[in-house]
Design an enzyme around this catalytic site. Structure first.
Site, mmCIF file in Angstrom:
data_model
loop_
_atom_site.group_PDB
_atom_site.id
_atom_site.type_symbol
_atom_site.label_atom_id
_atom_site.label_comp_id
_atom_site.label_asym_id
_atom_site.label_seq_id
_atom_site.Cartn_x
_atom_site.Cartn_y
_atom_site.Cartn_z
ATOM 1 C CG MET A 107 -2.125 -0.911 1.119
ATOM 2 S SD MET A 107 -3.145 -0.814 2.600
ATOM 3 C CE MET A 107 -3.693 0.885 2.535
ATOM 4 C CG ASP A 108 4.436 3.617 2.370
ATOM 5 O OD1 ASP A 108 3.780 4.559 2.839
ATOM 6 O OD2 ASP A 108 5.649 3.710 2.089
ATOM 7 C CE LYS A 110 -1.848 -0.405 -3.814
ATOM 8 N NZ LYS A 110 -3.181 -1.020 -4.021
ATOM 9 C CG ASP A 111 -1.176 7.110 -1.477
ATOM 10 O OD1 ASP A 111 -0.457 8.080 -1.806
ATOM 11 O OD2 ASP A 111 -2.256 7.231 -0.852
ATOM 12 N N PRO A 112 2.876 6.446 -1.224
ATOM 13 C CG PRO A 112 4.943 6.718 -2.249
ATOM 14 C CD PRO A 112 3.471 6.745 -2.539
#
Length: 400
Positions: A107-108, A110-112
């Protein structure tokens, strides 16, 4: 997923996972809606599925190759360590914890997530604090773990309730230090661990494999002296960021009832290259003095305590300081230790020469940490257990 979390097999996997997390004692577990948006890994039921999933994500370009390799290595090492514990549920523990870890890492990527200079632990809709606790818990051999001077931790809690500030001058051994501290104090002083603010280097907020665990801690983010000049073009930016973090720290201390953990060595302890023996890294005089002055100028009573932690066995750092992000993570199941000694006031080191006084004060704090560390070492590595206690360090196992 029902197999991983032990949920009802007739329910959707996201629902079973959320219910299982809630039942595990998390004060604010991940919501069903959030899990349903993140089904990249939490739905996988076997080790083969989990590892195949990250490889496919890499092949499709959704995961960088170096992160994929790091995740595979992390899985293998974590699995081997948990299996060392002999827990009959080791397989389920590994699959559930690694599925969640992979999911949060992915998830991070993909969207830090961007950390602010003062980061507050994220407890909802997903409880990153409990996520970190539950991940590290299976690595600790509690039968061979010890806390030194538990009464002083109670004293610290009382001072915080009175509105005083507390600073813990500590050695630093692993990325898991915050979880180890929290787990050893869980049965007696849970509020200390949950409210503790850690002065953290930039690596734990930039490494993709470390970030999800950092998101569950209260952090004051700084750039370590050891890495300040890694990239000359970023030196000025790092200095500005550190100044901002110091201002945040000053504001927190002025508010009172603040507990801050800091490692004045500026990094993790390393073993002696010749003997292989571990010991606390020396404290930096300027780091100790800057912290002391911030405490004194807050206008609130403040107390500085020396804290020792021994936990390098469960997740040792690389033998040498590395510039590159993405270190190899070795993991083991092992006993750990934590100890605190009485507060040390600056007046205790008072000399005519101000600079010599600063040095003497730093040395006094370090000597106390070193003394406590050696007691923990005798108890854990020397197999002396509670018999390693001394007149100044009383060991106990408060979870027993």
């Amino acid at each position: 997923m029902a197999e991983i979390f032990g949920g009802d097999k007739t329910k959707g996997s996201a629902t079973a996972a959320a219910e299982a997390l809630a039942a595990s004692g998390s004060s604010s577990s991940c919501s069903v809606s959030e899990l349903s948006l993140s089904l990249n890994f939490v739905d996988f039921r076997t080790e083969e599925d989990l590892l195949s999933g990250i490889r496919k994500a890499a092949e499709s370009g959704r995961l960088p190759l170096n992160v994929t390799q790091g995740m595979e290595e992390l899985y293998q090492n974590y699995r081997n360590a948990v299996y060392q514990s002999g827990d009959p549920k080791a397989r389920e523990i590994v699959l559930s914890n690694m599925a969640l870890a992979f999911d949060r890492i992915f998830m991070d990527v993909k969207d830090p997530f961007e950390f602010s200079s003062y980061h507050k632990a994220i407890r909802e809709p997903f409880d990153y604090y409990m996520f970190g606790q539950n991940y590290i818990r299976p690595l600790i051999d509690f039968r061979n773990s010890y806390v030194g001077n538990i009464s002083l931790f109670n004293e610290i809690g009382d001072k915080l309730l009175q509105g005083d500030n507390i600073v813990l001058m500590s050695n630093h051994q692993t990325e898991a230090d915050p979880a180890v501290i929290a787990l050893l104090l869980e049965s007696t002083n849970p509020n200390l661990a949950e409210n503790m603010i850690y002065v953290a280097g930039d690596r734990v907020i930039t490494d993709p494999l470390c970030k999800p665990f950092s998101m569950g801690r209260n952090l004051l983010c700084v750039y370590s002296k050891k890495h300040m000049n890694d990239d000359p073009e970023l030196v000025e930016m790092k200095r500005r960021a550190n100044t901002k973090s110091l201002k945040e720290m000053a504001l927190l201390l002025r508010g009172g009832s603040t507990i801050i953990w800091i490692a004045p060595s500026g990094g993790r302890d390393r073993p002696d290259p010749v003997s292989g023996e571990w010991y606390p890294a020396p404290f930096d005089v300027s780091s100790v003095d800057n912290m002391r002055r911030l405490v004194e100028h807050a206008g609130i009573p403040g107390h500085i305590y020396p804290l020792a932690i021994l936990c390098h066995d469960i997740m040792p750092p690389p033998p040498k300081v590395e510039k590159e992000i993405g270190e190899k993570r070795m993991i083991s199941f092992h006993g750990v230790g934590l100890s605190v000694a009485p507060e040390i006031g600056f007046h205790a080191a008072s000399l005519e020469d101000p600079e010599k006084t600063k040095t003497a004060y730093t040395q006094a704090l370090y000597d106390s940490v070193n003394e406590q560390y050696n007691v923990l070492k005798s108890a854990i590595h020397g197999k002396q257990g509670l018999n390693a206690s001394t007149p100044t360090v009383s060991l106990s196992q408060p979870w027993q």
